[in-house]
Motif scaffolding. Structure first.
Motif, PDB file in Angstrom:
ATOM      1  N   CYS A   1     -34.475  22.213  11.118  1.00  0.00           N
ATOM      2  CA  CYS A   1     -33.164  22.588  10.589  1.00  0.00           C
ATOM      3  C   CYS A   1     -32.050  21.867  11.331  1.00  0.00           C
ATOM      4  N   VAL A   2     -32.090  21.869  12.666  1.00  0.00           N
ATOM      5  CA  VAL A   2     -31.008  21.280  13.452  1.00  0.00           C
ATOM      6  C   VAL A   2     -30.949  19.767  13.266  1.00  0.00           C
TER       7      VAL A   2
ATOM      8  N   LEU B   1     -18.953  24.659  11.373  1.00  0.00           N
ATOM      9  CA  LEU B   1     -19.668  24.112  12.519  1.00  0.00           C
ATOM     10  C   LEU B   1     -19.686  25.113  13.671  1.00  0.00           C
ATOM     11  N   ALA B   2     -18.581  25.812  13.878  1.00  0.00           N
ATOM     12  CA  ALA B   2     -18.557  26.846  14.910  1.00  0.00           C
ATOM     13  C   ALA B   2     -19.550  27.960  14.588  1.00  0.00           C
ATOM     14  N   THR B   3     -19.695  28.287  13.311  1.00  0.00           N
ATOM     15  CA  THR B   3     -20.681  29.295  12.914  1.00  0.00           C
ATOM     16  C   THR B   3     -22.097  28.842  13.229  1.00  0.00           C
ATOM     17  N   PHE B   4     -22.382  27.580  12.935  1.00  0.00           N
ATOM     18  CA  PHE B   4     -23.717  27.044  13.222  1.00  0.00           C
ATOM     19  C   PHE B   4     -23.998  27.082  14.721  1.00  0.00           C
ATOM     20  N   ALA B   5     -23.028  26.672  15.517  1.00  0.00           N
ATOM     21  CA  ALA B   5     -23.218  26.669  16.967  1.00  0.00           C
ATOM     22  C   ALA B   5     -23.369  28.082  17.521  1.00  0.00           C
ATOM     23  N   SER B   6     -22.605  29.029  17.004  1.00  0.00           N
ATOM     24  CA  SER B   6     -22.715  30.410  17.492  1.00  0.00           C
ATOM     25  C   SER B   6     -24.066  31.019  17.140  1.00  0.00           C
ATOM     26  N   LEU B   7     -24.611  30.681  15.957  1.00  0.00           N
ATOM     27  CA  LEU B   7     -25.948  31.163  15.591  1.00  0.00           C
ATOM     28  C   LEU B   7     -27.009  30.586  16.524  1.00  0.00           C
ATOM     29  N   LEU B   8     -26.842  29.342  16.896  1.00  0.00           N
ATOM     30  CA  LEU B   8     -27.784  28.727  17.828  1.00  0.00           C
ATOM     31  C   LEU B   8     -27.715  29.392  19.194  1.00  0.00           C
ATOM     32  N   ILE B   9     -26.519  29.715  19.649  1.00  0.00           N
ATOM     33  CA  ILE B   9     -26.373  30.418  20.930  1.00  0.00           C
ATOM     34  C   ILE B   9     -26.971  31.821  20.849  1.00  0.00           C
TER      35      ILE B   9
ATOM     36  N   HIS C   1     -30.773  28.001  29.445  1.00  0.00           N
ATOM     37  CA  HIS C   1     -29.463  28.590  29.733  1.00  0.00           C
ATOM     38  C   HIS C   1     -28.428  27.533  30.120  1.00  0.00           C
ATOM     39  N   SER C   2     -28.858  26.519  30.876  1.00  0.00           N
ATOM     40  CA  SER C   2     -27.922  25.453  31.253  1.00  0.00           C
ATOM     41  C   SER C   2     -27.469  24.669  30.029  1.00  0.00           C
ATOM     42  N   SER C   3     -28.391  24.373  29.121  1.00  0.00           N
ATOM     43  CA  SER C   3     -28.021  23.655  27.900  1.00  0.00           C
ATOM     44  C   SER C   3     -27.065  24.476  27.051  1.00  0.00           C
ATOM     45  N   THR C   4     -27.314  25.783  26.985  1.00  0.00           N
ATOM     46  CA  THR C   4     -26.426  26.649  26.206  1.00  0.00           C
ATOM     47  C   THR C   4     -25.035  26.717  26.822  1.00  0.00           C
ATOM     48  N   GLU C   5     -24.966  26.774  28.132  1.00  0.00           N
ATOM     49  CA  GLU C   5     -23.659  26.797  28.792  1.00  0.00           C
ATOM     50  C   GLU C   5     -22.891  25.498  28.556  1.00  0.00           C
ATOM     51  N   ARG C   6     -23.595  24.366  28.571  1.00  0.00           N
ATOM     52  CA  ARG C   6     -22.918  23.095  28.269  1.00  0.00           C
ATOM     53  C   ARG C   6     -22.381  23.085  26.844  1.00  0.00           C
ATOM     54  N   LEU C   7     -23.143  23.639  25.911  1.00  0.00           N
ATOM     55  CA  LEU C   7     -22.655  23.722  24.538  1.00  0.00           C
ATOM     56  C   LEU C   7     -21.427  24.617  24.449  1.00  0.00           C
ATOM     57  N   GLN C   8     -21.434  25.715  25.148  1.00  0.00           N
ATOM     58  CA  GLN C   8     -20.276  26.605  25.124  1.00  0.00           C
ATOM     59  C   GLN C   8     -19.045  25.944  25.737  1.00  0.00           C
ATOM     60  N   ARG C   9     -19.232  25.232  26.855  1.00  0.00           N
ATOM     61  CA  ARG C   9     -18.097  24.532  27.466  1.00  0.00           C
ATOM     62  C   ARG C   9     -17.571  23.441  26.558  1.00  0.00           C
ATOM     63  N   SER C  10     -18.476  22.761  25.880  1.00  0.00           N
ATOM     64  CA  SER C  10     -18.036  21.703  24.960  1.00  0.00           C
ATOM     65  C   SER C  10     -17.227  22.283  23.808  1.00  0.00           C
TER      66      SER C  10
ATOM     67  N   PHE D   1     -20.539  17.295  18.670  1.00  0.00           N
ATOM     68  CA  PHE D   1     -21.356  18.205  19.479  1.00  0.00           C
ATOM     69  C   PHE D   1     -22.847  17.907  19.326  1.00  0.00           C
ATOM     70  N   GLN D   2     -23.174  16.702  18.874  1.00  0.00           N
ATOM     71  CA  GLN D   2     -24.569  16.393  18.563  1.00  0.00           C
ATOM     72  C   GLN D   2     -25.480  16.487  19.793  1.00  0.00           C
ATOM     73  N   SER D   3     -25.075  15.885  20.893  1.00  0.00           N
ATOM     74  CA  SER D   3     -25.937  15.852  22.076  1.00  0.00           C
ATOM     75  C   SER D   3     -26.182  17.249  22.628  1.00  0.00           C
ATOM     76  N   GLU D   4     -25.145  18.091  22.676  1.00  0.00           N
ATOM     77  CA  GLU D   4     -25.305  19.437  23.216  1.00  0.00           C
ATOM     78  C   GLU D   4     -26.197  20.293  22.324  1.00  0.00           C
ATOM     79  N   ILE D   5     -25.991  20.197  21.002  1.00  0.00           N
ATOM     80  CA  ILE D   5     -26.807  20.997  20.076  1.00  0.00           C
ATOM     81  C   ILE D   5     -28.258  20.555  20.127  1.00  0.00           C
ATOM     82  N   LEU D   6     -28.485  19.245  20.169  1.00  0.00           N
ATOM     83  CA  LEU D   6     -29.869  18.753  20.244  1.00  0.00           C
ATOM     84  C   LEU D   6     -30.536  19.179  21.545  1.00  0.00           C
ATOM     85  N   ASP D   7     -29.790  19.176  22.624  1.00  0.00           N
ATOM     86  CA  ASP D   7     -30.354  19.566  23.907  1.00  0.00           C
ATOM     87  C   ASP D   7     -30.772  21.037  23.886  1.00  0.00           C
ATOM     88  N   VAL D   8     -29.913  21.910  23.363  1.00  0.00           N
ATOM     89  CA  VAL D   8     -30.252  23.328  23.273  1.00  0.00           C
ATOM     90  C   VAL D   8     -31.479  23.530  22.382  1.00  0.00           C
TER      91      VAL D   8
END
Length: 517
Positions: free
Chosen positions: A233-234, A481-489, A374-383, A336-343
């Motif tokens: 999906c991602v 896009l924010a909705t997609f990222a929040s669902l991933l978190i 958790h580190s990948s998720t935090e990077r996504l949140q900071r981004s 936000f491609q790199s952060e989402i892929l990393d998570v």
């Protein structure tokens, strides 16, 4: 052609056997279709063939009691009950067979005891009252068993109450006409015992299909399915530019031929009843294979499966964002491609590792993987926090210039200056409108929401009202896009509960412990 002027006559030689398209392509007979379906059905689970052959063997063995003369002389026609017992008791797994056999044995035993007692009472009551006693007892047993099998705590033994009812009725009615009801009841109990013994021995000794092993494999496959569906999906969400989006009519029917893992993940959501059934059957199985200790915690498998389904719900929600009508621009997704892929990569790896641990029956404290997720998720949140201005409309709403109080006395030079300033202001407004018009067309070319044709706006007056509308639409599209990222978190947050559930299963099942720092 028909001799008309200007027509062209084309002479086509007659063909003795016209060739059609159907004749050129080889016709596939219904038999081949049926054979292909059967082969696919067998290939999915080869144990189905094993189960069918074992049932045939068990029925053959009890049938020999009728075909041979000696057993038939002992039991008579009552030996047919052994065939009925095999047909009813023999289940797909060993645990289900034991469960069904227990209900069958207990129900038949209680029915036989009740029948013998009531028969004695009926005989004592006399020839005139005997049919009335038998009739009342049949009514009473039917009412009580039908009521008791609806009791919530006794639903598991519903088949046992059914066995009591029909066994008791058959013994009482047939025994009354035969003339020796006690002998009839005993012969039928012996026949039922023979049939149950044959069913259990064949199912356990010849290529046994264990419910516990089935439950174990089903749970491990669910972990891999959710991980594969998440990555699928991602990756498609970040790669898809909207040029090949399906129509909404196909989206609501879940027709996604390019997403094979989507259907598997959707099937995972419907495994609750299957896991419960396998767990209930596995409780009746003796220690076997890798599950060598008594009172194995099969119920914990059901709990882990329930937590995993909650993770699968989030994956299905991500698929909903992928196929929704409101889509963020492709260039915004790439931000936000790199952060989402990393998570996604770290979360999928954690899921597969948990499934592997359950499969190998090892307790690995995955501290490093949890830290990475958790580190990948935090990077996504900071981004998201740093680039939050991209997820909302960062342009101020267009405010038309207010008329200023002009003095009534001005000379021609002031008039010329004012006209020049007015023309310059109009030119700037026109440039601004053309910029927004270009941005709007570019947005539609990138297949962003709203998916409307460019010409639909042409009839609207290009003025002050159009600019706020376009900015609002741009903001709404970006929020998807924010909705997609929040669902991933949120998916990552639920992984913590999944790790705890797997850890509890490993401790209760006494997995081999391996600490990984």
């Amino acid at each position: 052609m028909n001799g008309k002027k200007g027509s062209i006559n084309i002479d086509i030689p007659p063909s003795s056997s016209p060739v059609t398209k159907e004749q050129n392509s080889p016709a596939i007979s219904p038999e081949k279709y049926w054979i292909s379906d059967v082969w696919k059905f067998v290939k999915d689970d080869t144990n189905r063939v094993t189960f069918a052959l074992k049932v045939g063997l068990a029925v053959l063995l009890v049938s020999l009691l009728i075909l041979f003369r000696a057993p038939y002389d002992v039991f008579g026609t009552n030996i047919i009950w052994s065939i009925l017992t095999v047909a009813i008791m023999f289940e797909y797994t060993v645990g289900a067979t034991f469960n069904r056999g227990f209900n069958r044995a207990l129900g038949s035993l209680l029915a036989g005891i009740l029948a013998i007692v009531v028969i004695q009472v009926a005989i004592t009551a006399g020839h005139f009252a005997e049919p009335y006693v038998i009739g009342f007892s049949i009514f009473f047993i039917g009412a009580v068993t039908s009521f008791m099998k609806q009791w919530p705590s006794l639903v598991e033994y519903e088949y046992g109450f059914r066995v009591i009812l029909f066994t008791y009725c058959l013994i009482m009615v047939s025994g009354y006409r035969v003339g020796n009801p006690i002998r009839t009841a005993m012969d039928r109990l012996y026949s039922i015992a023979i049939g149950g013994l044959v069913a259990v021995l064949v199912n356990v000794l010849i290529f046994p299909i264990w419910a516990g092993e089935q439950l174990h494999k089903e749970l491990v496959n669910s972990f891999n399915t959710v991980a594969d569906s998440l990555e699928e999906c991602v990756k498609k969400y970040l790669k898809d530019d909207g040029s090949e989006n399906l129509e909404f009519a196909k989206t609501v029917t879940d027709e996604f031929p390019d997403e094979p893992e989507f259907k598997k993940c959707k099937a995972t959501l419907n495994t609750s009843a299957k896991l419960d059934s396998l767990a209930n059957a596995a409780k009746w199985e003796p220690p076997h294979g890798r599950f060598r200790h008594f009172f194995y915690p099969w119920s914990e498998y059901v709990k882990v499966g329930a937590v995993l389904r909650y993770c699968a719900y989030e994956v299905m929600a991500l698929h909903g964002c992928l196929h929704s009508e409101i889509q963020a621009p492709y260039n915004l997704r790439c931000t936000f491609q790199s952060e989402i892929l990393d998570v996604t990569t770290q979360a999928a790896e954690l899921l597969r590792t948990l499934g592997k641990d359950i499969n190998l029956m090892k307790l690995n404290l995955q501290k490093s993987l949890l830290k990475k997720v958790h580190s990948s998720t935090e990077r996504l949140q900071r981004s998201i926090d740093m680039h939050s201005y991209l997820l909302t409309s960062n342009l101020q709403l267009y405010d038309p210039p207010k008329p200023q109080n002009l003095r009534l006395s001005f000379n021609l030079k002031d008039s010329a200056t004012l006209n020049s300033d007015t023309n310059e202001t109009n030119a700037q407004q026109a440039d601004q409108l053309s910029y927004h018009e270009a941005m709007r067309k570019q947005q539609i070319r990138l297949h962003s929401w709203p998916s409307r044709e460019v010409d639909e706006f042409e009839d609207e007056s290009v003025g002050v009202d159009l600019i706020p509308k376009m900015r609002a639409l741009e903001s709404t599209a970006a929020l998807s896009l924010a909705t997609f990222a929040s669902l991933l978190i949120e998916f990552v947050a639920r992984l913590d509960h999944l790790v705890d559930a797997v850890d509890m299963l490993a401790k209760m099942a006494k997995f081999k412990q391996e600490v990984i720092s």
